[in-house]
Scaffold this active site. Sequence first.
Site, PDB file in Angstrom:
ATOM      1  N   GLY A  98       0.858  -1.173   0.000  1.00 36.76           N
ATOM      2  CA  GLY A  98       0.000   0.000   0.000  1.00 36.76           C
ATOM      3  C   GLY A  98       0.893   1.221   0.000  1.00 36.76           C
ATOM      4  O   GLY A  98       2.089   1.125  -0.254  1.00 36.76           O
ATOM      5  N   SER A  99       0.329   2.370   0.295  1.00 33.80           N
ATOM      6  CA  SER A  99       1.135   3.593   0.345  1.00 33.80           C
ATOM      7  C   SER A  99       0.262   4.768   0.742  1.00 33.80           C
ATOM      8  O   SER A  99      -0.948   4.747   0.564  1.00 33.80           O
ATOM      9  CB  SER A  99       1.781   3.917  -1.019  1.00 33.80           C
ATOM     10  N   ASN A 100       0.924   5.792   1.259  1.00 34.21           N
ATOM     11  CA  ASN A 100       0.327   7.130   1.355  1.00 34.21           C
ATOM     12  C   ASN A 100       1.187   8.073   0.526  1.00 34.21           C
ATOM     13  O   ASN A 100       2.401   7.903   0.446  1.00 34.21           O
ATOM     14  CB  ASN A 100       0.338   7.673   2.785  1.00 34.21           C
ATOM     15  N   ASN A 125      -4.629   4.764  -0.900  1.00 33.63           N
ATOM     16  CA  ASN A 125      -5.071   3.492  -1.484  1.00 33.63           C
ATOM     17  C   ASN A 125      -6.565   3.358  -1.645  1.00 33.63           C
ATOM     18  O   ASN A 125      -7.027   2.302  -2.113  1.00 33.63           O
ATOM     19  CB  ASN A 125      -4.523   2.281  -0.712  1.00 33.63           C
ATOM     20  N   ARG A 154      -7.375   5.314   7.126  1.00 26.62           N
ATOM     21  CA  ARG A 154      -6.095   5.920   6.740  1.00 26.62           C
ATOM     22  C   ARG A 154      -6.319   7.084   5.777  1.00 26.62           C
ATOM     23  O   ARG A 154      -5.631   8.104   5.859  1.00 26.62           O
ATOM     24  CB  ARG A 154      -5.184   4.850   6.143  1.00 26.62           C
TER      25      ARG A 154
END
Length: 820
Positions: free
Chosen positions: A245-247, A526, A554
């Site tokens: 995943g990622s931000n 995401n 998130r």
Amino acid sequence: MARRRFVARLPVAALAVIAVVSTLTAAGPPPAASAAAVRAPDKPAIRYTEYGIPHIIASDWEGLGTGYGYAAAKDNICTLADTYLMVNARRSRYLGPDGKASPGEKQNTTSNLNSDLYFQRIKDDRVVERLLDQPAPNGPEPEVKEAIRGYVRGYNRYLAETGADNITDPACRGASWVRPITELDVYRHAHAEIIMGSADPLLDGQVTAAPPGASAAAAAPAPSPEETAEKIRDAMAVSRQQSMGSNALAVGSRGVSGGTGMLLANPHFPWQGKNRMWQSQLTIPGKINVSGASLLGFPAVNIGHNDDVAWSHTIATVAPFGLFDVQVDPLNPTNYLVDGVWQPMTSQQVAVDVRNADGTLGKVTRTLWSTRYGPIVTSVLGNPLPWVVSAHAVRDVNMGNLRALNTWFHLDQAKDVHAVVDTLETTEGVPFFNTVASDRKGNALYADIQATPNISDEHAQSCLTLTGRLLFNQELRLPNVPPVSIFDGKRSACDWPTDPNAVAPGLMDPRKQPRLIRSDFVGNANDSAWLANPEQPLSFPRVMGDTAAPRSLRTQELILTAQNRINGTDGLPGRGFTPENMRQLLFADNSRAADLALDATVAMCRSVPFGLILVDGNLVNVSEACPVLAAWRSHDFTADSRGSWLFENYWAFLLGGQAIEKLPWRVPFDPKDPVHTPNSLDSGSSAVRDAFGRAVLALRRAGVALNAPLSDVQKITRNGEQIPIHGSISELGVLNVVTPGLVDGKLDITFGSSFVQQVKFTADGPPQTSSVLAYSQSADPNSPHHVDQTRLFSSGQWVTERFTEEQIAASPALDIKVLS
């Protein structure tokens, strides 16, 4: 051997390089343009600064690739050699068929044998070779070919200088499978990375697909469409939670204090294996000067910045594959019906070498089947798609994609976010990623422009099967699960249409894909593109994700962090982002779940009669847990937080794999207020009480104190040293995602924050950048850079980047390798 310091004892060639790359005239161009003012060296040079970060400079692309290949092999040759073994379908030959391989996003998801059969089929079909023969954009551009030619030279040079028997990493020291590589090996690796979004869910189902006998076809019960759709959906939700995943947050001029643009890159990638990120700076004076990180073996920067633009990627909600349900002849199930005509499937004999238990070599041959749409697949993430009255074929949007290499080479040279958009549109090479960027001019960009199946909403509703409708539409929604299409393969018109504005057949017109440029902020964690900025919701075809649906915690945390900082309502001094407060806000490890539910949970705990909760026949006394959570007012997952581990276990039990909106909230999700709803957990809910009792019981059985600091339970061991790791799982709404699990039977971090970078631009001057590579540069336990940045990450510290030639030359750890 101890690293040499930057002193007069350096060899003459190294001194010459220093003189060349550090000479800047006082009256010359501003520091941001310093690379253009530097004369290129005659030979590629690797300048190592603190933490083993290589700054590679060369006069051409081949020289740049040579430096990259040498430095990457020096740090991670075992990981790279293992990857080349995999993409060449030779794991079973050297490591045995029953070992585990990691062809996709996750670790150890299939057997060596299945992995080999999958990649051998790609080799037999000459997929990569045919792509290499095409002109750009579908084939690699000239500078890509030159860089990869150099990469091979650099990798092989390091191996020749060192020798397999002298490799310091015990993972491959002396191994017969560590060998020189070819350019085709590198392209096969690149292609494997590009298709990995389909490899995990579909690999096993493709290489084990076999037709039934006529009696089996008549007798085998088929699961209902609802059951099939629900199992696939749930499996994909779990897979997303356990892989990557990622931000990413881009801030424009209205959101930066004392600057024009900022970027926070926070990819959540695996901490082991081929998807490790590796940091470098790549410079050809006058052509390119880019710094950041890439997946191992890519001689370009995938996430980073140059003089004018910074960008990152996040995992998107586009499914990179689609399925086609084809009716089969019950008496000859390798025939399938299209437009009223029976057609034969294509059979293919795929053979791989296998090391037998006695050390001898054998061969396994398997017949694999394909249709006009693609290979037959009989399971998705282990959930059966029986080949009975029908079969399922898969079309992978990235199987014909080597364009991603061109994409990243152009991103590395972009001058502003408009050039980023142009690159994304003209290459359509980004595989299952969003792109978030900021530039020196004060623009913040979100773009979900990628290799996307050309599936309009109208086409989908005309062609979806019943199972496909349940998966593709929102009735069975779980967070971040891509809308997988299953189309009616009996009609050729249901194949993905060719759009004249797309780069390749079956791709969506890039102009129909969402993008947003603003001067305050955009971001992604995401979820789909819908709320890149809540002030300007985006619309797009359903194949790219959902709209007007609950966001993950998130995503809420990212948006609220940006809004509150820009408005000055987060309790920190001033308004707008600075490098200091951006770093501080990320490593504050705040939990959105705790913000929403802690008070109600404490109230529930205090109201339990006699402090006793019945869990599976056990009376659990939770009275000691109430003051622990009540004292956890910071809601954080920093190393010294007490109560956080108890809350994490409780929240995991409460969610139980459900979507966040399914919890017992008093205020349900409202699409008109998606950042703040749902909220107000029902403290009287039996589900809340039961989950809390289970968490307390689980910690007691594990021998973990209810008030244990996070550092006592979330830690890793490197060379005998135990290192606490802060952060938490995505489901808690913590931006600094850290996902603990077992790796080779030992507690470790499976994936989470990897290469974290913060970049600030001003009107002139060089970018102000700091970063930290959470698992450090090298997987080799004997490397001095195996754990050094991990210690920094553990203590919440960052590396101040050296980007200009003056900054590099001033490093007290400077060590130079000239590749003569």
